[in-house]
Design a protein around this motif. Structure first.
Motif, PDB file in Angstrom:
ATOM      1  N   ARG A  23       1.392   0.086   5.760  1.00 63.23           N
ATOM      2  CA  ARG A  23       1.655  -0.995   3.593  1.00 63.23           C
ATOM      3  C   ARG A  23       2.671  -1.426   3.538  1.00 63.23           C
ATOM      4  O   ARG A  23       3.422  -0.598   3.929  1.00 63.23           O
ATOM      5  CB  ARG A  23       0.610  -0.229   2.974  1.00 63.23           C
ATOM      6  CG  ARG A  23      -0.894   0.163   3.417  1.00 63.23           C
ATOM      7  CD  ARG A  23      -1.424  -1.007   3.774  1.00 63.23           C
ATOM      8  NE  ARG A  23      -2.681  -0.717   4.226  1.00 63.23           N
ATOM      9  CZ  ARG A  23      -3.735  -0.995   4.818  1.00 63.23           C
ATOM     10  NH1 ARG A  23      -3.745  -2.404   5.567  1.00 63.23           N
ATOM     11  NH2 ARG A  23      -4.819  -0.921   5.474  1.00 63.23           N
ATOM     12  N   LEU A  24       2.597  -2.357   3.222  1.00 63.34           N
ATOM     13  CA  LEU A  24       4.046  -3.419   1.989  1.00 63.34           C
ATOM     14  C   LEU A  24       4.378  -2.829   0.962  1.00 63.34           C
ATOM     15  O   LEU A  24       3.008  -1.984   0.475  1.00 63.34           O
ATOM     16  CB  LEU A  24       3.679  -4.611   2.279  1.00 63.34           C
ATOM     17  CG  LEU A  24       3.751  -5.429   3.358  1.00 63.34           C
ATOM     18  CD1 LEU A  24       3.795  -6.912   3.028  1.00 63.34           C
ATOM     19  CD2 LEU A  24       4.897  -5.203   3.897  1.00 63.34           C
ATOM     20  N   ARG A  25       5.459  -1.968   1.014  1.00 64.15           N
ATOM     21  CA  ARG A  25       5.171  -1.157  -0.784  1.00 64.15           C
ATOM     22  C   ARG A  25       6.508  -2.356  -1.067  1.00 64.15           C
ATOM     23  O   ARG A  25       7.745  -2.828  -0.337  1.00 64.15           O
ATOM     24  CB  ARG A  25       5.484  -0.361  -0.027  1.00 64.15           C
ATOM     25  CG  ARG A  25       7.105   0.387   0.704  1.00 64.15           C
ATOM     26  CD  ARG A  25       6.847   2.055   1.089  1.00 64.15           C
ATOM     27  NE  ARG A  25       8.517   1.905   2.146  1.00 64.15           N
ATOM     28  CZ  ARG A  25       7.908   1.941   3.206  1.00 64.15           C
ATOM     29  NH1 ARG A  25       7.155   1.927   3.823  1.00 64.15           N
ATOM     30  NH2 ARG A  25       9.654   1.983   4.214  1.00 64.15           N
ATOM     31  N   PRO A  26       6.688  -1.665  -2.392  1.00 65.56           N
ATOM     32  CA  PRO A  26       7.947  -2.599  -3.160  1.00 65.56           C
ATOM     33  C   PRO A  26       8.923  -1.675  -2.428  1.00 65.56           C
ATOM     34  O   PRO A  26       9.668  -0.870  -2.426  1.00 65.56           O
ATOM     35  CB  PRO A  26       7.523  -1.197  -4.556  1.00 65.56           C
ATOM     36  CG  PRO A  26       6.604  -1.626  -4.249  1.00 65.56           C
ATOM     37  CD  PRO A  26       5.995  -0.617  -2.959  1.00 65.56           C
ATOM     38  N   ASP A  28      10.799  -3.150   0.056  1.00 64.89           N
ATOM     39  CA  ASP A  28      10.855  -3.950   1.605  1.00 64.89           C
ATOM     40  C   ASP A  28      11.106  -5.239   0.843  1.00 64.89           C
ATOM     41  O   ASP A  28      11.120  -5.881  -0.039  1.00 64.89           O
ATOM     42  CB  ASP A  28       8.978  -4.292   2.425  1.00 64.89           C
ATOM     43  CG  ASP A  28       8.877  -2.963   2.483  1.00 64.89           C
ATOM     44  OD1 ASP A  28       9.353  -2.187   2.985  1.00 64.89           O
ATOM     45  OD2 ASP A  28       7.487  -2.549   2.810  1.00 64.89           O
ATOM     46  N   ILE A  46      10.312  -7.379  -2.709  1.00 61.35           N
ATOM     47  CA  ILE A  46       8.619  -6.787  -3.355  1.00 61.35           C
ATOM     48  C   ILE A  46       9.449  -6.501  -4.126  1.00 61.35           C
ATOM     49  O   ILE A  46      10.428  -4.774  -4.360  1.00 61.35           O
ATOM     50  CB  ILE A  46       8.173  -5.893  -2.077  1.00 61.35           C
ATOM     51  CG1 ILE A  46       7.707  -7.161  -1.089  1.00 61.35           C
ATOM     52  CG2 ILE A  46       6.979  -5.639  -3.139  1.00 61.35           C
ATOM     53  CD1 ILE A  46       6.526  -6.281  -0.335  1.00 61.35           C
ATOM     54  N   ARG A  48       9.280  -4.407  -7.649  1.00 58.72           N
ATOM     55  CA  ARG A  48       8.669  -2.916  -8.522  1.00 58.72           C
ATOM     56  C   ARG A  48       7.410  -2.693  -8.795  1.00 58.72           C
ATOM     57  O   ARG A  48       6.356  -1.685  -8.352  1.00 58.72           O
ATOM     58  CB  ARG A  48       9.303  -2.820  -9.724  1.00 58.72           C
ATOM     59  CG  ARG A  48      10.541  -1.130  -9.723  1.00 58.72           C
ATOM     60  CD  ARG A  48      10.914  -1.056 -10.336  1.00 58.72           C
ATOM     61  NE  ARG A  48      11.751  -1.504 -11.130  1.00 58.72           N
ATOM     62  CZ  ARG A  48      12.427  -1.868 -12.840  1.00 58.72           C
ATOM     63  NH1 ARG A  48      12.667  -0.694 -12.936  1.00 58.72           N
ATOM     64  NH2 ARG A  48      13.130  -2.548 -13.175  1.00 58.72           N
ATOM     65  N   GLY A  50       5.075  -4.751  -7.732  1.00 57.39           N
ATOM     66  CA  GLY A  50       4.740  -5.316  -5.729  1.00 57.39           C
ATOM     67  C   GLY A  50       4.016  -6.348  -5.262  1.00 57.39           C
ATOM     68  O   GLY A  50       4.000  -6.631  -4.398  1.00 57.39           O
ATOM     69  N   SER A  51       5.183  -6.874  -5.645  1.00 54.80           N
ATOM     70  CA  SER A  51       4.996  -8.366  -5.882  1.00 54.80           C
ATOM     71  C   SER A  51       6.172  -9.585  -5.186  1.00 54.80           C
ATOM     72  O   SER A  51       6.860  -8.945  -5.692  1.00 54.80           O
ATOM     73  CB  SER A  51       4.610  -9.123  -7.113  1.00 54.80           C
ATOM     74  OG  SER A  51       3.487  -8.879  -7.732  1.00 54.80           O
ATOM     75  N   LYS A  61       0.813 -10.606  -5.881  1.00 55.49           N
ATOM     76  CA  LYS A  61       1.061  -9.529  -5.323  1.00 55.49           C
ATOM     77  C   LYS A  61       0.724  -8.887  -3.736  1.00 55.49           C
ATOM     78  O   LYS A  61      -0.247  -8.989  -3.456  1.00 55.49           O
ATOM     79  CB  LYS A  61      -0.162  -8.158  -6.284  1.00 55.49           C
ATOM     80  CG  LYS A  61       0.483  -6.543  -6.205  1.00 55.49           C
ATOM     81  CD  LYS A  61      -0.997  -6.089  -7.516  1.00 55.49           C
ATOM     82  CE  LYS A  61      -0.452  -4.296  -7.202  1.00 55.49           C
ATOM     83  NZ  LYS A  61       0.037  -3.948  -6.414  1.00 55.49           N
ATOM     84  N   SER A  63       2.304  -5.865  -2.533  1.00 51.65           N
ATOM     85  CA  SER A  63       2.289  -4.287  -2.151  1.00 51.65           C
ATOM     86  C   SER A  63       1.001  -3.482  -1.501  1.00 51.65           C
ATOM     87  O   SER A  63      -0.347  -4.525  -1.613  1.00 51.65           O
ATOM     88  CB  SER A  63       2.774  -3.551  -2.750  1.00 51.65           C
ATOM     89  OG  SER A  63       2.353  -3.238  -3.390  1.00 51.65           O
ATOM     90  N   GLU A  64       1.474  -2.409  -0.543  1.00 50.55           N
ATOM     91  CA  GLU A  64      -0.751  -2.110  -0.422  1.00 50.55           C
ATOM     92  C   GLU A  64      -1.045  -3.012   0.533  1.00 50.55           C
ATOM     93  O   GLU A  64      -1.937  -2.432   1.227  1.00 50.55           O
ATOM     94  CB  GLU A  64      -0.982  -1.691  -1.338  1.00 50.55           C
ATOM     95  CG  GLU A  64      -0.492  -0.501  -2.090  1.00 50.55           C
ATOM     96  CD  GLU A  64       0.697   0.998  -2.111  1.00 50.55           C
ATOM     97  OE1 GLU A  64      -0.767   0.824  -0.786  1.00 50.55           O
ATOM     98  OE2 GLU A  64       1.422   0.578  -1.997  1.00 50.55           O
TER      99      GLU A  64
END
Length: 92
Positions: A23-26, A28, A46, A48, A50-51, A61, A63-64
């Motif tokens: 998953r993508l995360r802050p 990245d 991205i 903090r 997640g956007s 958004k 992230s995840e």
């Protein structure tokens, strides 16, 4: 400019490749390929929360989400402003 974009894509691909489960995360960085759209030429980080902040769209958004899920979501948001997204691609 085109060469710079290719170098950025190659660097991102060499450094980070997500598997289907990851998953993508802050923190990245994501890069979009949109022919003729200069505001998408640089990577987006991205934040903090997640956007990412997209030109003319705002906060999205991602992230995840998997890379594929994030690409589909971003593409859906961009359809409101951009007519031709046939060659749209998202990289990490």
């Amino acid at each position: 400019m085109f060469l710079k974009k290719i170098l950025i894509v190659l660097t991102l691909l060499c450094c980070t490749l997500l598997t289907a489960e990851e998953r993508l995360r802050p923190g990245d960085l994501v890069l979009f390929e949109m022919v003729g759209e200069e505001e998408f030429a640089e990577p987006f980080k991205i934040d903090r929360e997640g956007s990412i902040q997209l030109p003319e769209i705002g906060s999205v958004k991602i992230s995840e989400l998997s890379l594929l899920q994030a690409e589909q979501l971003v593409k859906e948001k961009l359809r409101a402003r951009y007519l031709n997204l046939d060659n749209f691609t998202m990289y990490i």
